[in-house]
Design an enzyme around this catalytic site. Structure first.
Site, short mmCIF file in Angstrom:
data_model
loop_
_atom_site.label_atom_id
_atom_site.label_comp_id
_atom_site.label_asym_id
_atom_site.label_seq_id
_atom_site.Cartn_x
_atom_site.Cartn_y
_atom_site.Cartn_z
N ASP A 21 -12.05 54.48 89.02
CA ASP A 21 -11.11 54.29 90.13
C ASP A 21 -11.72 54.83 91.41
O ASP A 21 -12.08 56.01 91.49
CB ASP A 21 -9.80 55.02 89.80
N HIS A 64 -10.01 54.51 94.41
CA HIS A 64 -8.90 54.91 95.27
C HIS A 64 -9.07 54.47 96.71
O HIS A 64 -8.55 55.12 97.63
CB HIS A 64 -8.70 56.44 95.23
N GLU A 102 -11.88 49.99 89.98
CA GLU A 102 -10.52 49.83 90.50
C GLU A 102 -10.43 50.21 91.98
O GLU A 102 -10.99 51.22 92.41
CB GLU A 102 -9.57 50.72 89.70
N GLU A 159 -2.32 48.26 92.46
CA GLU A 159 -1.27 49.27 92.35
C GLU A 159 -0.52 49.47 93.67
O GLU A 159 0.63 49.92 93.67
CB GLU A 159 -1.83 50.60 91.87
N ASP A 210 2.31 47.70 89.47
CA ASP A 210 3.05 48.86 88.97
C ASP A 210 4.52 48.44 88.84
O ASP A 210 5.13 48.06 89.84
CB ASP A 210 2.90 50.04 89.93
N HIS A 242 -0.38 49.27 86.20
CA HIS A 242 -0.54 50.65 86.68
C HIS A 242 0.68 51.46 86.25
O HIS A 242 1.81 51.03 86.43
CB HIS A 242 -0.66 50.61 88.20
#
Length: 382
Positions: free
Chosen positions: A184, A186, A210, A236, A258, A285
């Site tokens: 990830d 972010h 991700e 997400e 999500d 997510h």
């Protein structure tokens, strides 16, 4: 049948739950929350329920979704979408109980009998990464996810790229060729930085990388997709089909709605169907609580293009309380060689411990994510 009452509960460590009650005694649960903005979402939940749900037939789930998302001039965004998501989950929970079937049966029936899950093992600070991954592998998990880096420059240095590669090397060494790890980012990199970071990971064969860029730069994510053989995932922080569509058109391999943010079961189901038309997979997510996980599993069991399920049992965020603390029977969330078995109870398939939820309501201060800064004092992505 009519909706007669709704309530919300803010519980540790950082979750918001909602409860919808009908005049014939059926109760549905949902989890409407934006991590770090639970109080704001709570207000939105009450506004929506007061305006659209009290006195209404709970079984008109789609009609309620349409009204809650489109019944005001100003629409969309994470707060409103998350408020709708939790209420949508609760309505599906009631529908399943009314028809005496799990939600996935109402959505076409199961396409699998077990769902593969992964757990989060850190990565911001890599010192304990080897032991964390080994522990999860020993527990039967065949996949983990970790951060690619901690606080980092948006255009990573050679040293930072070496650190990303070192983390991936540890993961591959511990898991072997049969295991999977996801990385990830972010959104901590620019597009150019993400291209360089993806290249550093490529020799280690991650399952996916991700959120290589921030959601506001989704129109540029295709540059990252084209630069690497590693599958690219995002979603997400995308809350509707219209927001996911540019990512799919850019060639992402995995979308990650999500179910407590992206309009609940109703919209996430449509996102999954949209992704199927682009030959993309779905990995919901879910670093949240038991209701969000239960809703995600209902989607997973009826979605042909499902890949893997995130879950937060034992995650580092859960300080002072744990997902299973609010579940009357934790058996539904028992792992079987890194998989969840298909739930068979009506509705969302989980029994919430209402006494525990009521006792915990308001017992913890509002959670907010850390705020990071670079060495020069400027803002850094968390």
């Amino acid at each position: 049948m009519k909706i007669t009452r709704f309530e919300t509960f803010a519980v540790p460590p950082r979750w918001l739950m909602c409860r919808i009650e009908t005049d014939d005694g059926l109760v549905g649960w949902g989890e409407p929350v934006v991590e770090g903005r639970a109080d704001t979402v709570r207000t939105a939940v009450h506004e929506l329920a007061d305006q659209f749900l009290i006195g209404a037939d709970p079984l008109r789930v789609e009609d309620h979704w349409q009204l809650m998302t489109k019944g005001s001039f100003y629409r969309g965004g994470p707060v409103l979408s998350s408020a709708v998501a939790g209420l949508d989950q609760a309505l599906w929970d009631i529908a399943g109980q009314a028809y005496d079937a799990p939600v996935h049966q109402l959505l076409g029936g199961p396409v699998r009998e077990r769902v593969r899950a992964y757990c989060w093992v850190g990565g911001d600070e890599p010192a304990e990464l080897r032991d964390q991954i080994a522990e999860q592998a020993a527990a039967g998990f065949t996949a983990v996810k970790m951060n690619g880096a901690g606080r980092t420059n948006r255009l990573p240095t050679v040293a930072e790229l070496d650190g990303i590669a070192a983390r991936a090397s540890v993961a591959r060494e511990v898991l072997g060729p049969e295991g999977d790890f996801a990385v990830d980012f972010h959104g901590r990199f620019t597009v150019a930085g993400a291209v360089r970071a993806a290249a550093a990971l490529e020799p280690y064969g991650p399952m996916f990388v991700e959120e290589p860029v921030l959601p506001e730069y989704t129109h540029r994510i295709g540059r990252v997709v084209e630069s690497t053989t590693t599958p690219v995932a995002t979603g997400e922080r995308l809350y509707s089909r219209t927001e996911v569509l540019p990512a799919l058109r850019s060639g992402v391999a995995v979308v990650q709605p999500d179910l407590s943010h992206a309009g609940g079961i109703s919209e996430s189901r449509r996102i999954a169907s949209l992704a199927e038309t682009f030959d993309a997979l779905v990995a919901p997510h879910c670093p949240l609580g038991p209701i969000a996980l239960a809703a995600s599993l209902q989607l997973a069991f009826c979605t042909p293009n499902f890949l893997i399920q995130e879950q937060s049992i034992g995650i580092h965020y859960n300080n002072g309380s744990e997902l299973l603390d609010y579940v009357a029977d934790p058996e539904v969330f028992r792992f079987h060689a890194g998989h969840f078995a298909r739930p068979t109870l009506p509705g969302l398939g989980v029994r919430i411990d209402e006494k525990a939820v009521r006792a915990a309501d308001g017992s913890a201060a509002s959670w907010h994510n850390p705020v990071w800064r670079h060495g020069d004092g400027s803002f850094a992505e968390w």
